[in-house]
Design a protein around this motif. Structure first.
Motif, mmCIF file in Angstrom:
data_model
loop_
_atom_site.group_PDB
_atom_site.id
_atom_site.type_symbol
_atom_site.label_atom_id
_atom_site.label_comp_id
_atom_site.label_asym_id
_atom_site.label_seq_id
_atom_site.Cartn_x
_atom_site.Cartn_y
_atom_site.Cartn_z
ATOM 1 N N ASP A 178 -38.576 -42.545 2.107
ATOM 2 C CA ASP A 178 -37.163 -42.082 1.282
ATOM 3 C C ASP A 178 -36.159 -42.823 2.490
ATOM 4 O O ASP A 178 -34.858 -42.924 2.324
ATOM 5 N N GLY A 225 -33.857 -46.078 2.208
ATOM 6 C CA GLY A 225 -32.327 -46.125 1.181
ATOM 7 C C GLY A 225 -31.061 -46.618 1.641
ATOM 8 O O GLY A 225 -30.649 -47.452 1.428
ATOM 9 N N ALA A 247 -29.861 -36.270 -4.783
ATOM 10 C CA ALA A 247 -31.353 -36.726 -4.290
ATOM 11 C C ALA A 247 -31.645 -35.772 -3.087
ATOM 12 O O ALA A 247 -31.152 -35.853 -2.301
ATOM 13 N N SER A 302 -29.540 -50.144 1.320
ATOM 14 C CA SER A 302 -27.951 -50.221 0.832
ATOM 15 C C SER A 302 -26.817 -50.548 1.201
ATOM 16 O O SER A 302 -26.469 -51.615 0.819
ATOM 17 N N THR A 305 -25.540 -45.581 1.675
ATOM 18 C CA THR A 305 -25.825 -44.260 0.608
ATOM 19 C C THR A 305 -25.909 -44.955 -0.877
ATOM 20 O O THR A 305 -26.379 -44.140 -1.421
ATOM 21 N N THR A 355 -22.945 -41.386 -2.620
ATOM 22 C CA THR A 355 -24.341 -42.182 -2.682
ATOM 23 C C THR A 355 -22.633 -43.460 -2.925
ATOM 24 O O THR A 355 -22.782 -44.407 -3.346
ATOM 25 N N VAL A 387 -28.945 -35.790 -0.922
ATOM 26 C CA VAL A 387 -27.716 -36.691 -0.731
ATOM 27 C C VAL A 387 -26.607 -35.313 -1.229
ATOM 28 O O VAL A 387 -26.193 -36.050 -2.166
ATOM 29 N N ILE A 415 -34.224 -35.672 0.156
ATOM 30 C CA ILE A 415 -35.258 -36.832 0.348
ATOM 31 C C ILE A 415 -35.452 -35.601 1.717
ATOM 32 O O ILE A 415 -35.071 -34.950 2.413
ATOM 33 N N ARG A 455 -28.567 -46.282 -2.359
ATOM 34 C CA ARG A 455 -29.306 -46.422 -2.583
ATOM 35 C C ARG A 455 -30.128 -45.181 -3.749
ATOM 36 O O ARG A 455 -31.307 -45.905 -3.949
ATOM 37 N N TYR A 456 -29.692 -44.275 -3.412
ATOM 38 C CA TYR A 456 -29.796 -42.950 -3.330
ATOM 39 C C TYR A 456 -29.082 -42.704 -4.702
ATOM 40 O O TYR A 456 -27.947 -43.223 -5.146
ATOM 41 N N GLU A 457 -29.932 -41.603 -5.913
ATOM 42 C CA GLU A 457 -29.346 -40.780 -6.767
ATOM 43 C C GLU A 457 -28.532 -39.561 -5.955
ATOM 44 O O GLU A 457 -28.135 -39.096 -5.183
#
Length: 234
Positions: free
Chosen positions: A214, A217, A134, A221, A127, A122, A119, A136, A129-131
Motif C-alpha cells: 500500500d 502509492g 481508502a 503519485s 496521494t 487524494t 486516506v 491502507i 494514486r489512492y481512492e
C-alpha cells in the motif's frame, strides 16, 4: 527518469528502504548527505525516518538546520515536492515547512506495529494514486509521533483538506495509537507538494517483506505529478 533525493543524517535508519521504494516506483534514488548543500539536480526529496543526530534537543531539531535541509527548504518553497516520513515529518515541522509538532506518544511508550490509515485527501502530489476513503496498512514505529497543533491550525488543516491520513481501525491494537489530535497521521502544505506522515510507507512496498504494498502509492503519485513537469523541462 525522475530523480528523488533521499537524505542521510547521522542516525538515519530508513534511507535504504526509502531508496528501494523509489526504485520500485520506477524512479531514480539519489543519495543526499546531511552536510552537503548540493541537491544534485533532483526533482523531489524524501526525508526518511530514524533518529537524526540522536534526537538531541528535540526530534528533528538539529536536522532542520543541516546544510542539506536549508537547500531543501529553499527548493520546496519554490515548488519542489518533499515527503517526510516519521523522523522526516518531525524535521519538516521543525524546519517550518509543515505546521504543528510531534510530541511523545500518549503513554510514553515506543510503538512498533502495522497500522491502518484512512486516506483523506487524494489530490496532493503524494496521494493521487489512492481512492478517496481508502484504508491502507503500513508499519509504524515511533516514540514521538503524537501530532499536535493549536485549534486554529487544526481547523485550517481540516478546512483546506490538508489532512492526508488518519489513524483508523478497531480493536486494542488499532485506532489512534499515540494520541495525535483528531487522529491525524499525515498532513500536507497548502499546495499539496510538501507532505509528512508518521507511519512508514517505504516498509509497505512488497507483500513479501511488508504487510502490504500500500505504501507504494505515495511514490507513484509523485512520479505521476513530476512526469508532467520534468519531461517538459529536460
Amino acid at each position: 527518469m525522475t530523480r528523488f533525493g533521499v537524505i542521510t543524517f547521522p542516525g538515519t535508519l530508513d534511507d535504504i528502504d526509502a531508496a528501494r521504494a523509489v526504485e520500485y516506483a520506477g524512479a531514480t534514488p539519489v543519495p543526499l548527505w546531511h552536510a552537503d548543500a548540493d541537491l544534485k539536480d533532483v526533482d523531489a526529496v524524501v526525508v526518511p525516518g530514524g533518529f537524526s543526530y540522536g534526537d538531541y534537543l528535540r526530534a528533528g531539531a538539529i536536522a532542520a538546520q543541516a546544510p542539506v535541509l536549508r537547500s531543501v527548504v529553499d527548493r520546496a518553497r519554490a515548488g519542489m515536492p518533499v515527503l517526510g516520513i516519521c523522523n522526516g515529518f518531525q524535521v519538516l515541522c521543525e524546519a517550518g515547512l509543515l505546521p504543528g509538532a510531534l510530541l511523545r506518544n500518549a503513554g510514553l511508550r515506543f510503538l512498533c506495529r502495522d497500522q491502518w490509515l484512512r486516506v483523506e485527501n487524494t489530490t496532493s502530489t503524494w496521494t493521487t494514486r489512492y481512492e478517496p476513503g481508502a484504508e491502507i496498512l503500513v508499519p509504524m514505529k515511533n516514540a514521538e509521533g503524537r501530532f499536535v497543533a493549536d485549534e486554529a491550525v487544526l481547523d485550517e488543516l481540516e478546512g483546506e483538506g490538508r489532512v492526508l491520513f488518519r489513524y483508523v481501525g478497531d480493536g486494542p491494537t488499532q485506532g489512534n495509537p499515540n494520541g495525535s489530535l483528531r487522529d491525524i497521521a499525515g498532513i500536507c502544505s497548502a499546495d499539496g507538494r510538501i507532505a509528512g506522515l508518521m507511519p512508514h510507507p517505504e516498509h509497505a512496498i512488497d507483500p513479501l517483506t511488508g504487510p502490504t504494498d500500500d505504501g507504494l502509492g505515495l511514490v507513484y503519485s509523485a512520479v505521476d505529478a513530476l512526469a508532467q513537469t520534468v519531461g517538459a523541462t529536460r
